[in-house]
Design a protein around this motif. Sequence first.
Motif, PDB file in Angstrom:
ATOM      1  N   ASP A   1      43.177  35.757  41.085  1.00  9.09           N
ATOM      2  CA  ASP A   1      43.983  34.875  41.971  1.00  9.09           C
ATOM      3  C   ASP A   1      45.155  34.886  42.833  1.00  9.09           C
ATOM      4  O   ASP A   1      46.367  34.738  43.732  1.00  9.09           O
ATOM      5  N   THR A   2      45.786  34.858  41.995  1.00  7.89           N
ATOM      6  CA  THR A   2      47.449  34.895  41.895  1.00  7.89           C
ATOM      7  C   THR A   2      47.769  36.253  42.655  1.00  7.89           C
ATOM      8  O   THR A   2      48.956  37.406  43.491  1.00  7.89           O
ATOM      9  N   TYR A   3      47.572  37.428  41.869  1.00  5.40           N
ATOM     10  CA  TYR A   3      47.963  38.503  41.685  1.00  5.40           C
ATOM     11  C   TYR A   3      47.393  39.884  42.303  1.00  5.40           C
ATOM     12  O   TYR A   3      47.578  41.222  42.267  1.00  5.40           O
ATOM     13  N   GLY A   4      46.003  39.593  42.459  1.00 10.86           N
ATOM     14  CA  GLY A   4      44.813  40.767  42.811  1.00 10.86           C
ATOM     15  C   GLY A   4      44.111  41.140  41.666  1.00 10.86           C
ATOM     16  O   GLY A   4      44.697  41.176  41.137  1.00 10.86           O
ATOM     17  N   PHE A   5      43.141  42.106  42.918  1.00 10.12           N
ATOM     18  CA  PHE A   5      42.305  42.846  41.449  1.00 10.12           C
ATOM     19  C   PHE A   5      42.647  43.696  40.986  1.00 10.12           C
ATOM     20  O   PHE A   5      43.319  43.499  39.215  1.00 10.12           O
ATOM     21  N   HIS A   6      44.126  44.412  41.554  1.00 12.82           N
ATOM     22  CA  HIS A   6      44.554  45.710  40.286  1.00 12.82           C
ATOM     23  C   HIS A   6      45.764  45.033  39.855  1.00 12.82           C
ATOM     24  O   HIS A   6      45.936  45.303  38.631  1.00 12.82           O
ATOM     25  N   GLY A   7      46.716  43.811  40.197  1.00 13.72           N
ATOM     26  CA  GLY A   7      47.838  43.312  39.327  1.00 13.72           C
ATOM     27  C   GLY A   7      47.063  42.775  38.669  1.00 13.72           C
ATOM     28  O   GLY A   7      47.608  42.644  36.906  1.00 13.72           O
ATOM     29  N   ALA A   8      45.447  42.418  38.405  1.00 15.73           N
ATOM     30  CA  ALA A   8      45.195  41.746  37.086  1.00 15.73           C
ATOM     31  C   ALA A   8      44.922  42.216  36.609  1.00 15.73           C
ATOM     32  O   ALA A   8      44.541  42.054  35.030  1.00 15.73           O
TER      33      ALA A   8
ATOM     34  N   LEU B   1      35.100  43.157  41.117  1.00 21.81           N
ATOM     35  CA  LEU B   1      34.324  44.089  41.118  1.00 21.81           C
ATOM     36  C   LEU B   1      33.326  44.821  42.490  1.00 21.81           C
ATOM     37  O   LEU B   1      33.344  45.375  43.233  1.00 21.81           O
ATOM     38  N   LEU B   2      32.552  43.253  42.356  1.00 22.67           N
ATOM     39  CA  LEU B   2      31.428  43.737  43.633  1.00 22.67           C
ATOM     40  C   LEU B   2      32.062  43.242  44.522  1.00 22.67           C
ATOM     41  O   LEU B   2      31.957  43.538  45.658  1.00 22.67           O
ATOM     42  N   LYS B   3      33.312  42.121  45.357  1.00 25.25           N
ATOM     43  CA  LYS B   3      33.868  41.630  45.773  1.00 25.25           C
ATOM     44  C   LYS B   3      35.057  42.805  46.316  1.00 25.25           C
ATOM     45  O   LYS B   3      35.116  43.413  47.429  1.00 25.25           O
ATOM     46  N   GLU B   4      35.315  43.947  45.273  1.00 24.18           N
ATOM     47  CA  GLU B   4      36.698  44.515  46.100  1.00 24.18           C
ATOM     48  C   GLU B   4      35.545  46.000  46.168  1.00 24.18           C
ATOM     49  O   GLU B   4      36.260  46.745  46.987  1.00 24.18           O
ATOM     50  N   TYR B   5      35.118  46.256  45.521  1.00 23.51           N
ATOM     51  CA  TYR B   5      34.453  47.648  45.831  1.00 23.51           C
ATOM     52  C   TYR B   5      33.403  47.649  46.813  1.00 23.51           C
ATOM     53  O   TYR B   5      33.210  48.796  47.712  1.00 23.51           O
ATOM     54  N   ASP B   6      32.482  46.576  47.072  1.00 21.43           N
ATOM     55  CA  ASP B   6      31.396  46.503  47.445  1.00 21.43           C
ATOM     56  C   ASP B   6      30.275  47.642  47.490  1.00 21.43           C
ATOM     57  O   ASP B   6      29.632  47.967  48.617  1.00 21.43           O
ATOM     58  N   GLU B   7      30.185  48.494  46.136  1.00 22.62           N
ATOM     59  CA  GLU B   7      29.054  48.831  46.187  1.00 22.62           C
ATOM     60  C   GLU B   7      27.616  48.369  45.601  1.00 22.62           C
ATOM     61  O   GLU B   7      27.847  47.484  45.469  1.00 22.62           O
ATOM     62  N   ASP B   8      26.720  49.687  45.193  1.00 24.75           N
ATOM     63  CA  ASP B   8      25.641  49.114  44.834  1.00 24.75           C
ATOM     64  C   ASP B   8      26.030  48.151  43.667  1.00 24.75           C
ATOM     65  O   ASP B   8      25.945  48.732  42.462  1.00 24.75           O
ATOM     66  N   LEU B   9      24.734  46.888  43.903  1.00 25.22           N
ATOM     67  CA  LEU B   9      24.914  46.154  42.149  1.00 25.22           C
ATOM     68  C   LEU B   9      24.583  47.070  40.999  1.00 25.22           C
ATOM     69  O   LEU B   9      24.765  46.416  40.228  1.00 25.22           O
ATOM     70  N   VAL B  10      23.898  47.857  41.448  1.00 28.94           N
ATOM     71  CA  VAL B  10      22.842  48.478  40.014  1.00 28.94           C
ATOM     72  C   VAL B  10      24.736  49.417  39.246  1.00 28.94           C
ATOM     73  O   VAL B  10      24.616  49.231  37.648  1.00 28.94           O
ATOM     74  N   LEU B  11      24.678  49.497  39.993  1.00 30.06           N
ATOM     75  CA  LEU B  11      26.049  50.374  39.247  1.00 30.06           C
ATOM     76  C   LEU B  11      27.156  49.842  38.927  1.00 30.06           C
ATOM     77  O   LEU B  11      27.446  50.440  38.239  1.00 30.06           O
ATOM     78  N   THR B  12      27.759  48.704  40.088  1.00 28.46           N
ATOM     79  CA  THR B  12      28.623  47.733  39.587  1.00 28.46           C
ATOM     80  C   THR B  12      28.227  47.185  37.945  1.00 28.46           C
ATOM     81  O   THR B  12      29.143  46.830  36.976  1.00 28.46           O
ATOM     82  N   THR B  13      27.111  46.587  37.932  1.00 29.95           N
ATOM     83  CA  THR B  13      26.576  46.571  36.379  1.00 29.95           C
ATOM     84  C   THR B  13      26.525  47.057  35.903  1.00 29.95           C
ATOM     85  O   THR B  13      26.886  46.759  34.786  1.00 29.95           O
TER      86      THR B  13
END
Length: 452
Positions: free
Chosen positions: A154-161, A31-43
Motif C-alpha cells: 500500500d505504501t511503496y507499491g508492488f516493486h518497492g514491497a 500479482l493478479l492485480k499487477e500483471y493481470d495474467e492467467d490465474l493458473v500461471l499466476t498461481t
Amino acid sequence: MYSWVVLAASFMTMMFGTSVNYATGVLHVALLKEYDEDLVLTTWVGSIFGCMFALAGPVASFVISVFSCRTCVVMSGIVMLVGFACSCLVTDIRLLFMTYAVVAGLGTCLSGAGAIVVLGYYFPNNPAVAQGICVTGAGLGMFVHPVLVQYLLDTYGFHGAFLITGGITFHTCATGMLMRPSVIEKKRKRDVSGGGPLGRKIILLLCGDCSRIGKVVKNISFLFFSFSIFCFALGSSAEYLFLPDYFIKQGATFQDASLVISMSGIGSVISRILTGIASGDQKIGGAILHTSTASIMALFTLFVPLFQSSSYLQILFGFFLGLYTGGIWVLMNTLTLDILGLQNFATGVGVVMFFCGTGYLIGPPIAGAILEASGDYYNVFLFSGAMMFLASALGFLSTSKENTRKSLHDIPTELNVYSDSKCDGAAFADVTDNLLSPGREEQQHQLHHEHI
C-alpha cells in the motif's frame, strides 16, 4: 551459555526468513492485480515459491553437510536478497519464476534448515524444547509478514514491497553469523570427511543418502505417513493461497484479508506449543493428534461459507486455520522418529519434506484449475477439505500398521529373539510352532536358554 545465543539466533532466523512464505497469499493478490495474467500461471509462481522451503531440503542438507549450519544460514540471506531485489525489477511475470519462486524460495529453505539443524548440535540432550522455541519464531513471522507485506504494498507499491522484503530477509546473514560451529558439529564434519578432499566427501555423502532413502521407502507405515503429509500439503497450500482472495471477493478489504492470515500465525503458535506438550503424553500420543487435527480442519474448511459474513468471523476462521494446521508441523518429526527410529530419522525427515514440498508445488495449481473451470471459489475449499480428510485417513493407516508391527514384536519373547537374529525361515517357523503348540512350555524355556 552460548547455546542460548544460538537459540535466539535461530528464533530470529525463522521469523525474518522462513516465515515470509506465509505472505504468499497476500503477494498472490498483488500479482493478479499487477500483471493481470492467467490465474493458473499466476498461481504457479506462488506455488513454486511456497514449496521451495521443503522441496529444496536436499540442497540445504548438502550445504550443511559439506560446509556448516552457519554457512547455510548466511547463504540464505544473500540468496533471498538477490531473489527479492531482482524481482522488483521484473516487468514480465514469467521472469518471476526464476527470481521470486526459485531463487528467493531456495533462500527460505536454507534459512529454515540451518536454524533447525544447528540446535541439534547445541542442545543434543534436549533438542525438542529448543526446536519448539525456535519454530515459535516462524509462528510469530506468520503474524507479522502478511500485515507487513500488505503495508509495504500500500505504501511503496508492488516493486518497492519486493525490494524492502529482500532487505528484511537479508537480516538472516547477521543471525547466521552467530551460529558458530559447535564442538559436536566440528567432530561430525571430521568423521564424515575423514580428512579427505572435498570431492571425496561429496561422493560419500551422496552414496550414503541414496542407500538410506532406499531403506526407509520400503517401510509401509512410513509410506502411508508420507502420503498423508502429501495430502495435507495439497489442502493446506491451496487454502493459504486462495483464502485472502476469497474473502476479498466476499467484500473484505485488503487489510482484513491479510489480517486473516496473520491471525492464523497466532493460532499456529498456540497449536505448536500445545501439540508439543500433548504429544509427549503417552495417553494421547502424536498419532491421535495428527489424525484428529487434520479431520477437524477439514470440517472447518467445508463450512467456510459460514465465516464470510463479517470480518470478525473471517479473522476467527484464520485463527482456526492456524490452530488446526500448525501442530502438524511439530508432529512431522515426532511421528517420523516413532516410525523409523533414530538411525534413519534424518533421512526420513528429508523424504517427508520432499513429499510435503511436492504437495505445496502442485496443490495451488490444481486448485486454480478447479476455480478456472468451475468459476466457483467454494470448489477450491471442497478440494482442500477432501485432501485434509484423506490426510487424516492415511495418517490413521500409517499408525495402525505401525502398532500392529510393534504388537507382534512385543508379545512372544522367542519371536523377538529370532527376528532380531539372522536366522532362516525354517528356524523362525519352528519357533512359531513351539509357541502355538500346547504343553510345550518347558521346550520354550529350553529353546530360549540355548539361544542365549
